[in-house]
Motif scaffolding. Structure first.
Motif, PDB file in Angstrom:
ATOM      1  N   ALA A 176     -33.567  -9.679 -10.417  1.00 39.43           N
ATOM      2  CA  ALA A 176     -33.090  -9.622  -9.039  1.00 39.43           C
ATOM      3  C   ALA A 176     -34.015  -8.729  -8.231  1.00 39.43           C
ATOM      4  O   ALA A 176     -34.242  -7.575  -8.601  1.00 39.43           O
ATOM      5  N   VAL A 177     -34.541  -9.264  -7.129  1.00 40.76           N
ATOM      6  CA  VAL A 177     -35.471  -8.511  -6.283  1.00 40.76           C
ATOM      7  C   VAL A 177     -34.955  -8.544  -4.845  1.00 40.76           C
ATOM      8  O   VAL A 177     -34.788  -9.622  -4.260  1.00 40.76           O
ATOM      9  N   PRO A 178     -34.693  -7.357  -4.255  1.00 39.35           N
ATOM     10  CA  PRO A 178     -34.183  -7.327  -2.879  1.00 39.35           C
ATOM     11  C   PRO A 178     -35.285  -7.626  -1.871  1.00 39.35           C
ATOM     12  O   PRO A 178     -36.449  -7.317  -2.102  1.00 39.35           O
ATOM     13  N   ALA A 179     -34.885  -8.201  -0.727  1.00 40.53           N
ATOM     14  CA  ALA A 179     -35.839  -8.489   0.332  1.00 40.53           C
ATOM     15  C   ALA A 179     -36.029  -7.297   1.265  1.00 40.53           C
ATOM     16  O   ALA A 179     -36.971  -7.268   2.048  1.00 40.53           O
ATOM     17  N   SER A 180     -35.120  -6.312   1.185  1.00 39.63           N
ATOM     18  CA  SER A 180     -35.231  -5.125   2.034  1.00 39.63           C
ATOM     19  C   SER A 180     -34.698  -3.910   1.284  1.00 39.63           C
ATOM     20  O   SER A 180     -33.983  -4.049   0.285  1.00 39.63           O
ATOM     21  N   GLY A 181     -35.014  -2.725   1.781  1.00 42.45           N
ATOM     22  CA  GLY A 181     -34.640  -1.489   1.105  1.00 42.45           C
ATOM     23  C   GLY A 181     -33.163  -1.169   1.133  1.00 42.45           C
ATOM     24  O   GLY A 181     -32.683  -0.376   0.324  1.00 42.45           O
ATOM     25  N   ASP A 182     -32.404  -1.771   2.060  1.00 41.25           N
ATOM     26  CA  ASP A 182     -30.973  -1.466   2.130  1.00 41.25           C
ATOM     27  C   ASP A 182     -30.107  -2.566   1.498  1.00 41.25           C
ATOM     28  O   ASP A 182     -28.893  -2.561   1.648  1.00 41.25           O
ATOM     29  N   ALA A 183     -30.727  -3.500   0.781  1.00 40.37           N
ATOM     30  CA  ALA A 183     -29.994  -4.614   0.179  1.00 40.37           C
ATOM     31  C   ALA A 183     -29.099  -4.124  -0.967  1.00 40.37           C
ATOM     32  O   ALA A 183     -29.412  -3.139  -1.641  1.00 40.37           O
ATOM     33  N   ARG A 184     -27.965  -4.802  -1.147  1.00 40.75           N
ATOM     34  CA  ARG A 184     -27.013  -4.486  -2.217  1.00 40.75           C
ATOM     35  C   ARG A 184     -26.561  -5.790  -2.868  1.00 40.75           C
ATOM     36  O   ARG A 184     -26.264  -6.763  -2.169  1.00 40.75           O
ATOM     37  N   LEU A 185     -26.475  -5.793  -4.196  1.00 40.87           N
ATOM     38  CA  LEU A 185     -26.074  -6.978  -4.953  1.00 40.87           C
ATOM     39  C   LEU A 185     -25.032  -6.586  -5.991  1.00 40.87           C
ATOM     40  O   LEU A 185     -25.245  -5.650  -6.760  1.00 40.87           O
ATOM     41  N   ALA A 186     -23.899  -7.278  -5.992  1.00 34.82           N
ATOM     42  CA  ALA A 186     -22.911  -7.099  -7.073  1.00 34.82           C
ATOM     43  C   ALA A 186     -23.366  -7.983  -8.231  1.00 34.82           C
ATOM     44  O   ALA A 186     -23.588  -9.183  -8.043  1.00 34.82           O
ATOM     45  N   ALA A 187     -23.527  -7.385  -9.403  1.00 32.05           N
ATOM     46  CA  ALA A 187     -24.005  -8.106 -10.572  1.00 32.05           C
ATOM     47  C   ALA A 187     -22.981  -7.965 -11.691  1.00 32.05           C
ATOM     48  O   ALA A 187     -22.644  -6.846 -12.092  1.00 32.05           O
ATOM     49  N   VAL A 188     -22.480  -9.094 -12.150  1.00 24.95           N
ATOM     50  CA  VAL A 188     -21.442  -9.108 -13.192  1.00 24.95           C
ATOM     51  C   VAL A 188     -21.935  -9.916 -14.387  1.00 24.95           C
ATOM     52  O   VAL A 188     -22.258 -11.100 -14.240  1.00 24.95           O
ATOM     53  N   ARG A 189     -21.998  -9.260 -15.529  1.00 24.24           N
ATOM     54  CA  ARG A 189     -22.268  -9.941 -16.807  1.00 24.24           C
ATOM     55  C   ARG A 189     -20.938 -10.017 -17.554  1.00 24.24           C
ATOM     56  O   ARG A 189     -20.263  -8.999 -17.695  1.00 24.24           O
ATOM     57  N   ILE A 190     -20.587 -11.201 -18.021  1.00 23.67           N
ATOM     58  CA  ILE A 190     -19.356 -11.367 -18.797  1.00 23.67           C
ATOM     59  C   ILE A 190     -19.751 -11.781 -20.204  1.00 23.67           C
ATOM     60  O   ILE A 190     -20.396 -12.816 -20.400  1.00 23.67           O
ATOM     61  N   VAL A 191     -19.400 -10.921 -21.156  1.00 26.12           N
ATOM     62  CA  VAL A 191     -19.855 -11.091 -22.528  1.00 26.12           C
ATOM     63  C   VAL A 191     -18.660 -11.066 -23.468  1.00 26.12           C
ATOM     64  O   VAL A 191     -17.588 -10.550 -23.120  1.00 26.12           O
ATOM     65  N   PRO A 192     -18.813 -11.629 -24.688  1.00 30.52           N
ATOM     66  CA  PRO A 192     -17.700 -11.577 -25.646  1.00 30.52           C
ATOM     67  C   PRO A 192     -17.317 -10.139 -25.956  1.00 30.52           C
ATOM     68  O   PRO A 192     -18.150  -9.244 -26.032  1.00 30.52           O
ATOM     69  N   ALA A 193     -16.017  -9.896 -26.104  1.00 27.16           N
ATOM     70  CA  ALA A 193     -15.516  -8.540 -26.392  1.00 27.16           C
ATOM     71  C   ALA A 193     -15.849  -8.138 -27.811  1.00 27.16           C
ATOM     72  O   ALA A 193     -16.016  -8.960 -28.680  1.00 27.16           O
TER      73      ALA A 193
END
Length: 193
Positions: A176-193
Motif C-alpha cells: 500500500a502506497v499513499p498518494a499524499s502525506g496525510d493519507a490514511r488507510l484501514a487495513a484488515v487481515r483476517i486469518v485463521p485463529a
C-alpha cells in the motif's frame, strides 16, 4: 464473495441494526449470504445517531474505529469496559459477548466495524499512514479513509478516498502506497485463529 471485490462507501446500502439503535452498511460478510448469526467474519460501517445498547454477539470478537463525528462512550454493565471512542482512526477491540451501553459524546458518529467468530478467525486491524507491506491473508478489507492509495496486486487501479476492496478465499499480500502525506488507510487481515 470469492476473489477481490471493490466497493464505494457511498454506494453501500444502509440496513437497521440488529437491535434497531442505528444503521449499518455491510462491506463484506463471509461466507457470502451468511446472516448475523452465521458469519465467520463481517466488516461494516455503522452510523450511531442515538444512545442505547450495542447488539450482543455471543462468541464474536469485535473491533471498532471512529470514522467521523464526536464519537461515543462505550461502557459494560460490569465495568470491565469503559472506553471513549472519540479519536478518529484508532481501533478498539472488545468481546461481542459484553453487554455494552453506548452514550453519544455529541452528534451522530460513523464507525468502521470488524467482527470475527472466536476460535475460527482473528482480525488484525491497523491504520496505515505511510507505505507498508501487508503479509498475505486469506481474507481482508482495505478502506481509504483519507486521500488516495495505490495498492500493488490490484492491477494498478487507484483506491480513492471513501473506496476500498475486500477479498476472501484468495490469499493475497499487498503493498500500500499513499498518494499524499496525510493519507490514511484501514487495513484488515483476517486469518485463521
Amino acid at each position: 464473495m470469492s476473489g477481490i471485490r471493490h466497493f464505494s462507501r457511498a454506494a453501500l446500502p444502509a440496513m437497521p441494526w440488529k437491535n434497531g439503535g442505528g444503521t449499518t452498511r455491510e462491506i463484506a460478510c463471509w461466507p457470502a449470504g451468511a446472516g448475523l448469526d452465521g458469519f465467520g467474519w463481517r466488516a461494516s460501517i455503522a452510523t450511531i445517531a442515538q444512545a442505547g445498547p450495542f447488539s450482543v454477539f455471543a462468541g464474536i470478537d469485535r473491533s471498532i474505529m471512529l470514522l467521523e463525528g464526536d464519537g461515543v462512550r462505550l461502557r459494560s454493565a460490569d465495568g470491565a469496559i469503559d472506553h471513549r471512542l472519540d479519536a478518529p482512526h484508532r481501533p478498539f477491540a472488545f468481546s461481542g459477548d459484553a453487554a455494552i451501553d453506548c452514550t453519544l459524546l455529541g452528534g451522530a458518529s460513523s464507525d468502521f466495524n470488524v467482527m470475527t467468530r472466536r476460535g475460527a478467525w482473528r482480525a488484525e486491524v491497523r491504520l496505515l499512514e505511510a507505505a507498508a507491506i501487508l503479509e498475505a491473508a486469506p481474507h481482508g478489507v482495505l478502506l481509504a479513509l483519507r486521500g488516495d492509495w495505490h495498492l500493488e496486486n490490484d492491477g494498478g487501479r487507484p483506491c480513492r478516498e471513501g473506496e476500498g476492496l475486500c477479498w476472501s478465499d484468495a490469499p493475497r499480500a499487498w503493498q500500500a502506497v499513499p498518494a499524499s502525506g496525510d493519507a490514511r488507510l484501514a487495513a484488515v487481515r483476517i486469518v485463521p485463529a
